[in-house]
Design a protein around this motif. Sequence first.
Motif, PDB file in Angstrom:
ATOM      1  N   UNK A 201      91.729 120.357  15.078  1.00 41.68           N
ATOM      2  CA  UNK A 201      90.421 119.699  15.172  1.00 41.68           C
ATOM      3  C   UNK A 201      90.271 118.619  14.096  1.00 41.68           C
ATOM      4  N   UNK A 202      89.814 117.432  14.502  1.00 38.18           N
ATOM      5  CA  UNK A 202      89.494 116.374  13.538  1.00 38.18           C
ATOM      6  C   UNK A 202      90.556 115.307  13.383  1.00 38.18           C
ATOM      7  N   UNK A 203      91.613 115.387  14.225  1.00 35.62           N
ATOM      8  CA  UNK A 203      92.742 114.456  14.121  1.00 35.62           C
ATOM      9  C   UNK A 203      92.259 113.007  14.338  1.00 35.62           C
ATOM     10  N   UNK A 204      92.747 112.080  13.522  1.00 32.07           N
ATOM     11  CA  UNK A 204      92.393 110.676  13.717  1.00 32.07           C
ATOM     12  C   UNK A 204      93.405 109.704  13.135  1.00 32.07           C
ATOM     13  N   UNK A 205      94.269 110.155  12.243  1.00 31.73           N
ATOM     14  CA  UNK A 205      95.196 109.209  11.658  1.00 31.73           C
ATOM     15  C   UNK A 205      96.592 109.574  12.140  1.00 31.73           C
ATOM     16  N   UNK A 206      97.042 108.871  13.166  1.00 27.62           N
ATOM     17  CA  UNK A 206      98.317 109.241  13.769  1.00 27.62           C
ATOM     18  C   UNK A 206      98.931 108.009  14.410  1.00 27.62           C
ATOM     19  N   UNK A 207     100.236 107.891  14.314  1.00 29.98           N
ATOM     20  CA  UNK A 207     100.928 106.768  14.942  1.00 29.98           C
ATOM     21  C   UNK A 207     101.062 106.949  16.445  1.00 29.98           C
ATOM     22  N   UNK A 208     100.726 108.137  16.940  1.00 33.23           N
ATOM     23  CA  UNK A 208     100.885 108.444  18.366  1.00 33.23           C
ATOM     24  C   UNK A 208      99.561 108.892  18.959  1.00 33.23           C
ATOM     25  N   UNK A 209      99.475 108.831  20.278  1.00 30.13           N
ATOM     26  CA  UNK A 209      98.280 109.294  20.989  1.00 30.13           C
ATOM     27  C   UNK A 209      98.246 110.819  21.045  1.00 30.13           C
ATOM     28  N   UNK A 210      97.076 111.326  21.395  1.00 30.47           N
ATOM     29  CA  UNK A 210      96.933 112.775  21.560  1.00 30.47           C
ATOM     30  C   UNK A 210      97.931 113.321  22.588  1.00 30.47           C
ATOM     31  N   UNK A 211      98.086 112.569  23.723  1.00 30.26           N
ATOM     32  CA  UNK A 211      98.953 113.073  24.801  1.00 30.26           C
ATOM     33  C   UNK A 211     100.406 113.217  24.329  1.00 30.26           C
ATOM     34  N   UNK A 212     100.826 112.338  23.423  1.00 29.17           N
ATOM     35  CA  UNK A 212     102.194 112.436  22.890  1.00 29.17           C
ATOM     36  C   UNK A 212     102.411 113.801  22.241  1.00 29.17           C
ATOM     37  N   UNK A 213     101.475 114.171  21.355  1.00 29.60           N
ATOM     38  CA  UNK A 213     101.627 115.429  20.613  1.00 29.60           C
ATOM     39  C   UNK A 213     101.467 116.637  21.529  1.00 29.60           C
ATOM     40  N   UNK A 214     100.460 116.564  22.413  1.00 29.20           N
ATOM     41  CA  UNK A 214     100.216 117.719  23.290  1.00 29.20           C
ATOM     42  C   UNK A 214     101.396 117.935  24.242  1.00 29.20           C
ATOM     43  N   UNK A 215     101.955 116.823  24.750  1.00 28.73           N
ATOM     44  CA  UNK A 215     103.099 116.975  25.660  1.00 28.73           C
ATOM     45  C   UNK A 215     104.351 117.435  24.928  1.00 28.73           C
ATOM     46  N   UNK A 216     104.538 116.897  23.741  1.00 24.20           N
ATOM     47  CA  UNK A 216     105.757 117.235  23.005  1.00 24.20           C
ATOM     48  C   UNK A 216     105.732 118.694  22.534  1.00 24.20           C
ATOM     49  N   UNK A 217     104.552 119.149  22.053  1.00 21.48           N
ATOM     50  CA  UNK A 217     104.515 120.473  21.424  1.00 21.48           C
ATOM     51  C   UNK A 217     103.770 121.531  22.242  1.00 21.48           C
ATOM     52  N   UNK A 218     102.889 121.125  23.135  1.00 20.95           N
ATOM     53  CA  UNK A 218     102.181 122.106  23.960  1.00 20.95           C
ATOM     54  C   UNK A 218     100.972 122.731  23.300  1.00 20.95           C
ATOM     55  N   UNK A 219     100.541 122.161  22.166  1.00 21.29           N
ATOM     56  CA  UNK A 219      99.339 122.706  21.531  1.00 21.29           C
ATOM     57  C   UNK A 219      98.108 121.892  21.957  1.00 21.29           C
ATOM     58  N   UNK A 220      96.926 122.299  21.487  1.00 21.78           N
ATOM     59  CA  UNK A 220      95.693 121.600  21.852  1.00 21.78           C
ATOM     60  C   UNK A 220      95.151 120.806  20.676  1.00 21.78           C
ATOM     61  N   UNK A 221      94.590 119.654  20.968  1.00 17.90           N
ATOM     62  CA  UNK A 221      93.961 118.863  19.915  1.00 17.90           C
ATOM     63  C   UNK A 221      92.586 118.373  20.352  1.00 17.90           C
ATOM     64  N   UNK A 222      91.679 118.322  19.369  1.00 22.97           N
ATOM     65  CA  UNK A 222      90.375 117.703  19.581  1.00 22.97           C
ATOM     66  C   UNK A 222      90.258 116.626  18.512  1.00 22.97           C
ATOM     67  N   UNK A 223      90.362 115.368  18.949  1.00 24.41           N
ATOM     68  CA  UNK A 223      90.373 114.271  17.985  1.00 24.41           C
ATOM     69  C   UNK A 223      88.957 113.940  17.518  1.00 24.41           C
ATOM     70  N   UNK A 224      88.862 113.375  16.307  1.00 26.48           N
ATOM     71  CA  UNK A 224      87.555 113.016  15.740  1.00 26.48           C
ATOM     72  C   UNK A 224      86.814 112.030  16.643  1.00 26.48           C
ATOM     73  N   UNK A 225      87.552 111.078  17.227  1.00 25.92           N
ATOM     74  CA  UNK A 225      86.871 110.080  18.064  1.00 25.92           C
ATOM     75  C   UNK A 225      86.334 110.699  19.367  1.00 25.92           C
ATOM     76  N   UNK A 226      87.011 111.734  19.871  1.00 28.98           N
ATOM     77  CA  UNK A 226      86.486 112.436  21.054  1.00 28.98           C
ATOM     78  C   UNK A 226      85.186 113.158  20.714  1.00 28.98           C
ATOM     79  N   UNK A 227      85.142 113.709  19.499  1.00 33.97           N
ATOM     80  CA  UNK A 227      83.936 114.427  19.085  1.00 33.97           C
ATOM     81  C   UNK A 227      82.775 113.438  18.996  1.00 33.97           C
TER      82      UNK A 227
END
Length: 367
Positions: free
Chosen positions: A232-258
Motif C-alpha cells: 500500500x502507498x507505492x508511488x516511486x517506481x520505474x515500472x507500472x503496477x501491472x509490471x510488478x503484479x504480473x512478475x510477482x503475483x502480489x497485490x498493490x494499491x498505489x498512492x495515486x489510485x488512492x
Amino acid sequence: MSLENFMSFAKQCLRPPGEGVYTVSNAKERKDQLHQKLYGDHLNVQDAWLTSLKAGLSSNPARVAALGICSDTGGGIQRGANWGPLFLRQAMIEQQQWNLLDLGDVFVVPQVLHDKYLNQETITKIKKSIYNDENSPYPVSPLSITEEAVRLVNESFSQVKLFGIGGDHSISYSLVKAWAQAASRKNKKIGLIHFDAHTDLMIERLGIDLCFGTWVPPIIPLFDSPSDIFQIGIRSSGQERSHWENKFGLHQLWAEEIKASGLESSLNKLDRYLSEKNFDEVYISFDIDALDASYAPATGTPEFGGLAPHEAKLFLEIVGKHCKVSGADMMELAPFVQIFDNPQGQWSTFTSAASLSQTMIELMDKN
Ligand SMILES: [Mn+2]
C-alpha cells in the motif's frame, strides 16, 4: 531452560534499549535520558535491563515486545536509520505510549549486514571482538542476529509478539522470514501487509540481494501464494503496477489510485481483499516513507504524494478488523536526515511514526 538460553543470547547479542548503536561518548546524554525514563535512577543499566527482560519473558500474559535493530547497512540513499530505535522510543515515551516489554537493541557492527556476505576470517575476528570468543555459536551481522532473536522468541515464548524497530528496510527480511517460518510450523494461513512508497521488489541492487530495495522477493516463497502479500502507498517506481503484479503475483494499491478513487473506496478494496483471504495471522511492515514527505521527511528516501498519517491509520484499522496481527515493524526512521528545508521534519516524522506504531501495537495486543 529456554529462558536461560534466551538470556545468554541477550547478554551476548543484544544491548539495553538505545545501546545498539556503538558509541563511546557520543549521544551519551540522549541514551542516559532514555535509560532514566525506562529504569529510573538505576545505576547499572545493563542489570536493570536484564532483570526486567527476565521478569517480562517469564510472566505468562500475552504481550508485545519491542526489538530495536540499529542497522542502516542495508540502506543506501541517505543513511541514518540506525538512530531510529532510540528516537522512536523517546517519541513514544513522550506521548505516554511506551508500555512494552523492551528486549533491547540488536548490537550492530555497522560495516556488516548478513553473515552470508562474510568470509570465515572476518566472522572469527568479529566474534573475538564482540563476544570475546572466536568459537561463539552466535551470528555477528545485524540481519543474522535479528533472525536468531525472532526464532528464539517464537520458539520459547509463544505469548510474546514482536514489534521490530529499524533500521533500514532490509531488516524486515529477517523479521518476516523468522515470523513466517514460525507461523507455518503451526500451519497458519499468513499474509503480509506492506506500507511503502517503493516496491522493494528488486532482485538485486548492485549485486546485493538483501538490502532496502530487495528484501521482498526472498520472502515471497514463505507464503502459500504471492497474492498473500499486499503493498500500500507505492508511488516511486520505474515500472507500472501491472509490471510488478504480473512478475510477482502480489497485490498493490498505489498512492495515486488512492487519490483518484478516494479513500473510502480504497479502504473497501483492502477490506474485500482481507475478507476473501481470511488469513489466520498477518504481519504489518511499515516503511515510514509510505507517508507523504511533508509529514515524514526524516527518512532515507522521502517521497511526496503519499498517505497522511490519519489515512494510514484507517488502513491499519481495517487490517485489525479482519486479522490477528502477530508481528509488525516500523522502518526507515532517520532522525538526522534533512533532505528538504523543513525545521519541523524530525518532530513530525517521529510524532507520526509514534502514533502509527501505537496503533499497530494496540492491534497486536487486541487478540
Ligand atoms: Mn521499504
